[in-house]
Every structure is written in structure tokens, then in C-alpha cells.
Design a protein around this motif. Structure first.
Motif, PDB file in Angstrom:
ATOM      1  N   GLY A 179       0.877  -1.303   0.007  1.00 27.92           N
ATOM      2  CA  GLY A 179      -0.010  -0.117  -0.014  1.00 27.92           C
ATOM      3  C   GLY A 179       0.951   1.368   0.063  1.00 27.92           C
ATOM      4  O   GLY A 179       0.604   2.356  -0.789  1.00 27.92           O
ATOM      5  N   ARG A 180       1.869   1.292   0.700  1.00 27.83           N
ATOM      6  CA  ARG A 180       2.589   2.432   0.863  1.00 27.83           C
ATOM      7  C   ARG A 180       3.706   2.783  -0.263  1.00 27.83           C
ATOM      8  O   ARG A 180       3.740   3.793  -0.871  1.00 27.83           O
ATOM      9  N   VAL A 181       4.039   1.493  -1.133  1.00 31.91           N
ATOM     10  CA  VAL A 181       5.012   1.804  -2.089  1.00 31.91           C
ATOM     11  C   VAL A 181       3.732   2.290  -3.193  1.00 31.91           C
ATOM     12  O   VAL A 181       4.114   3.131  -4.154  1.00 31.91           O
ATOM     13  N   VAL A 182       2.693   1.742  -3.333  1.00 23.53           N
ATOM     14  CA  VAL A 182       1.755   1.943  -4.687  1.00 23.53           C
ATOM     15  C   VAL A 182       1.093   3.465  -4.383  1.00 23.53           C
ATOM     16  O   VAL A 182       1.181   4.295  -5.346  1.00 23.53           O
ATOM     17  N   ARG A 183       1.174   3.977  -3.101  1.00 25.08           N
ATOM     18  CA  ARG A 183       0.763   5.307  -3.114  1.00 25.08           C
ATOM     19  C   ARG A 183       1.790   6.192  -3.257  1.00 25.08           C
ATOM     20  O   ARG A 183       1.614   7.255  -3.950  1.00 25.08           O
ATOM     21  N   HIS A 184       2.930   5.838  -2.728  1.00 22.32           N
ATOM     22  CA  HIS A 184       4.160   6.580  -3.340  1.00 22.32           C
ATOM     23  C   HIS A 184       4.404   6.832  -4.788  1.00 22.32           C
ATOM     24  O   HIS A 184       4.444   7.941  -5.191  1.00 22.32           O
ATOM     25  N   LEU A 185       4.305   5.762  -5.470  1.00 21.95           N
ATOM     26  CA  LEU A 185       4.376   5.805  -6.838  1.00 21.95           C
ATOM     27  C   LEU A 185       3.459   6.513  -7.647  1.00 21.95           C
ATOM     28  O   LEU A 185       3.626   7.328  -8.551  1.00 21.95           O
ATOM     29  N   ALA A 186       2.256   6.380  -7.294  1.00 26.62           N
ATOM     30  CA  ALA A 186       1.090   6.987  -8.018  1.00 26.62           C
ATOM     31  C   ALA A 186       0.941   8.401  -7.383  1.00 26.62           C
ATOM     32  O   ALA A 186       0.815   9.277  -8.231  1.00 26.62           O
ATOM     33  N   ALA A 187       1.107   8.684  -6.354  1.00 27.06           N
ATOM     34  CA  ALA A 187       0.847  10.060  -5.926  1.00 27.06           C
ATOM     35  C   ALA A 187       2.127  11.093  -5.514  1.00 27.06           C
ATOM     36  O   ALA A 187       2.042  12.131  -6.003  1.00 27.06           O
ATOM     37  N   GLU A 188       3.254  10.424  -5.704  1.00 23.68           N
ATOM     38  CA  GLU A 188       4.518  11.113  -5.662  1.00 23.68           C
ATOM     39  C   GLU A 188       5.387  11.044  -6.707  1.00 23.68           C
ATOM     40  O   GLU A 188       5.902  12.064  -7.191  1.00 23.68           O
ATOM     41  N   ALA A 189       5.616   9.673  -7.075  1.00 21.87           N
ATOM     42  CA  ALA A 189       6.410   9.436  -8.459  1.00 21.87           C
ATOM     43  C   ALA A 189       5.745  10.010  -9.662  1.00 21.87           C
ATOM     44  O   ALA A 189       6.677   9.782 -10.763  1.00 21.87           O
ATOM     45  N   LEU A 239      -4.127 -13.821  -4.753  1.00 19.60           N
ATOM     46  CA  LEU A 239      -5.426 -13.469  -4.618  1.00 19.60           C
ATOM     47  C   LEU A 239      -6.077 -12.130  -4.186  1.00 19.60           C
ATOM     48  O   LEU A 239      -5.158 -11.498  -3.470  1.00 19.60           O
ATOM     49  N   PRO A 240      -6.962 -11.531  -4.864  1.00 21.77           N
ATOM     50  CA  PRO A 240      -7.460 -10.341  -4.449  1.00 21.77           C
ATOM     51  C   PRO A 240      -7.829  -9.969  -3.008  1.00 21.77           C
ATOM     52  O   PRO A 240      -8.451 -11.220  -2.474  1.00 21.77           O
ATOM     53  N   THR A 241      -7.393  -9.296  -2.459  1.00 17.38           N
ATOM     54  CA  THR A 241      -7.907  -9.088  -1.077  1.00 17.38           C
ATOM     55  C   THR A 241      -8.229  -7.400  -0.743  1.00 17.38           C
ATOM     56  O   THR A 241      -7.983  -6.626  -1.590  1.00 17.38           O
ATOM     57  N   GLN A 242      -8.456  -7.026   0.401  1.00 10.38           N
ATOM     58  CA  GLN A 242      -8.666  -5.767   0.762  1.00 10.38           C
ATOM     59  C   GLN A 242      -7.317  -4.783   0.568  1.00 10.38           C
ATOM     60  O   GLN A 242      -6.122  -5.039   0.639  1.00 10.38           O
ATOM     61  N   GLY A 243      -7.713  -3.751  -0.104  1.00 14.39           N
ATOM     62  CA  GLY A 243      -6.336  -2.811  -0.625  1.00 14.39           C
ATOM     63  C   GLY A 243      -5.546  -3.470  -1.761  1.00 14.39           C
ATOM     64  O   GLY A 243      -4.198  -3.509  -1.669  1.00 14.39           O
ATOM     65  N   ASN A 244      -6.187  -3.543  -2.786  1.00 18.44           N
ATOM     66  CA  ASN A 244      -5.675  -4.070  -4.126  1.00 18.44           C
ATOM     67  C   ASN A 244      -4.811  -3.097  -4.760  1.00 18.44           C
ATOM     68  O   ASN A 244      -5.243  -1.662  -4.352  1.00 18.44           O
ATOM     69  N   VAL A 245      -4.068  -3.178  -5.752  1.00 16.39           N
ATOM     70  CA  VAL A 245      -3.038  -2.209  -6.396  1.00 16.39           C
ATOM     71  C   VAL A 245      -4.026  -1.399  -7.157  1.00 16.39           C
ATOM     72  O   VAL A 245      -3.680  -0.029  -6.943  1.00 16.39           O
ATOM     73  N   HIS A 246      -5.002  -1.810  -7.874  1.00 16.03           N
ATOM     74  CA  HIS A 246      -5.704  -0.843  -8.898  1.00 16.03           C
ATOM     75  C   HIS A 246      -6.729   0.287  -7.775  1.00 16.03           C
ATOM     76  O   HIS A 246      -6.946   1.300  -8.207  1.00 16.03           O
TER      77      HIS A 246
END
Length: 276
Positions: A63-73, A85-92
Motif C-alpha cells: 500500500g505504501r509503495v503504490v501510494r508513493h508511486l502514484a501520488a508522488e512519483a 488472490l485479490p484482497t482488501q487494498g488491491n493495487v488498482h
């Protein structure tokens, strides 16, 4: 659905043998697992009673990595290899909440994962799932379904969470990451979480890592707790993003994180690298 019906699982899926994705699902408190998976998980918990915490730490790191890459990078497209397996807090979900319209491709070859992922993504036009093996780098990058979603002239977030440690040394995981990053545009990022053997830095933990590796190779096929040097080889030619290769909870921790430190703290590490 009756328990015995659920335990049989979807057609074409062998529920009598443990499966990496389903064991991980059980560790996270999910319901998409079977008796063989739960028995395997219990064996792992006998060695590392806090193994569930390491699973939670991996999800929080994701979660932290994806937020950093999408929001900051500024990354607007992701390829998630060995997505599980899909679970809560998926990449998309995380990426698209940070930047609407971000495109995501999930790649896995596990039939259980594919069944659930396709159902989840049926109504999401910016996200798709592709069946492929992570060891087939060229096939993945040339896959027509991926090329319809991903613009390879723009930076990509290549995510390899908890997958490379299931590749044998003969599979050359470092060669796989190099081959894939070579095809991606400058500004692309590679994110990895991986089982780790800390060696002499933490000798008791190192013994535990060897014991866990033995169980994995006896029951799930392949599991390798690699050294820091071996893991850093995945990032050859890339610029490591601060704080570098660290135990998962130490990578830009957030106030919402819940994973508690335990005996597995030094045996699950992660890092992010940027292609210059």
C-alpha cells in the motif's frame, strides 16, 4: 454454500495440495483457502508464530509503495507480477484512489487467482488480468492484452511482491528483473518484497529462515530466503529509493500501519528502485 462444497473448490483447481496464494490468503484472514492450505500455514506458524504479521506487513508495504508511486512519483500504469488472490487494498484500488484513471495489469498463472481476479475486475475498464508465468519476461511484455493497457513509452511501476523468493536460483530471478526493466521507459520503478536470510547479522533468525525454507521446499515446491546481496542484485542499474533495502515495516512507515514486529521482522524485506 455448504463447507464440503466450498472445500471442493472451482472446477480445475486441486484443493488437496497446498497453494502459495491460498496459504497467504489464510494468513491474512481470508476465506479463499482449503484444508491443505490451512495445514501448511499451521506448519509455518509452528516455526514463526508471527507469520501472520509478516503477511500483514507485506500488504502494508504494498500500500505504501503504490501510494508513493502514484501520488508522488507520477506513475500512472502498473504491472503487478504474481499478484496473488485479490484482497482488501488491491493495487488498482490504491493507485486509482491516488490518481484516477491509473491503469493496472495483474499477471499470475495460478488458476485460483485468475478466477477471483477476473470476477473482481469485470467492471473496471482501467484494469485487467493476464495469465502468464513470471519467468516468461518477454512473453509478458509482448502480450497483446498488456500492450493494449500499458504504454511502454511511459514510466511503469513494476511490482514483484512476495514472488521472487518462489523462484529457484536456476530461474535466475535477477536476470528476470533486469530483462523486464530493460524494456521499460526511464522513470519506471521496480518494487520487490522478498524473504530474507540475515546471516551472521542475526544468527538465530538465520536458523529460523533455513527451517522455514526447508518446509517450503518440502510442501510448496520452491522457497528461497536470500541474502541482502542476492536481493540487491534485482536492482542492478537502478537507483534505490530511500530508505533502500529494509525490513518491510521500515520502508516509509505510516501511522495507519498495524503489523507488529516479531521474529520474522528481519526475514521479510523490501525495496524500490528507479530506472534513471
Amino acid at each position: 454454500m455448504a463447507d464440503n462444497e466450498r472445500e471442493r473448490g472451482p472446477a480445475g483447481i486441486d484443493t488437496t495440495k497446498p497453494n502459495v496464494s491460498r496459504v497467504y490468503d489464510y494468513m491474512l484472514g481470508g476465506k479463499d483457502n482449503y484444508e491443505a492450505d490451512r495445514m501448511m500455514a499451521q506448519k509455518a506458524l509452528e516455526i514463526a508464530p508471527d507469520a501472520r504479521e509478516s503477511g500483514r506487513a507485506n500488504r502494508e508495504f504494498l500500500g505504501r509503495v503504490v501510494r508513493h508511486l502514484a501520488a508522488e512519483a507520477g506513475i500512472r500504469q502498473f504491472i503487478d507480477l504474481g499478484s496473488g488472490l485479490p484482497t482488501q487494498g488491491n493495487v488498482h484500488e490504491i493507485a486509482q484512489s491516488a490518481a484516477e484513471g491509473t491503469r493496472v495489469v495483474y499477471v499470475d498463472h495460478d488458476p485460483t487467482v485468475l478466477v477471483h481476479a477476473r470476477a473482481l475486475l469485470a467492471v473496471n475498464d482501467s484494469t485487467t488480468v493476464v495469465e502468464a508465468d513470471v519467468r516468461e519476461a518477454e512473453r509478458i511484455l509482448d502480450h497483446p492484452k498488456i500492450r493494449r493497457v500499458i504504454d511502454f513509452d511511459q514510466p511503469v511501476g513494476l511490482l514483484m511482491f512476495a514472488i521472487l523468493h518462489h523462484l529457484a536460483d536456476d530461474d535466475d530471478p535477477a536476470g528476470i528483473t533486469r530483462a523486464m526493466m530493460a524494456r521499460l521507459a526511464p522513470g519506471s520503478h521496480l518494487a520487490v518484497s522478498c524473504f530474507h536470510n540475515p546471516g551472521l547479522a542475526h544468527p538465530e533468525v538465520s536458523k529460523q529462515a533455513y527451517a522455514a525454507e526447508k518446509i517450503f521446499n518440502e510442501t510448496l515446491g520452491t522457497g528461497r530466503w536470500r541474502t541482502s546481496e542476492e536481493i540487491l542484485a534485482y536492482f542492478d542499474g537502478l537507483e534505490l529509493v530511500e530508505p533502500g533495502l529494509v525490513p518491510l515495516p521500515e520502508w516509509r512507515p505510516g501511522t495507519e500501519d498495524r503489523a507488529a514486529p516479531g521474529i520474522t521482522y528481519h526475514t521479510f524485506v523490501g525495496a524500490v528502485g528507479r530506472k534513471p
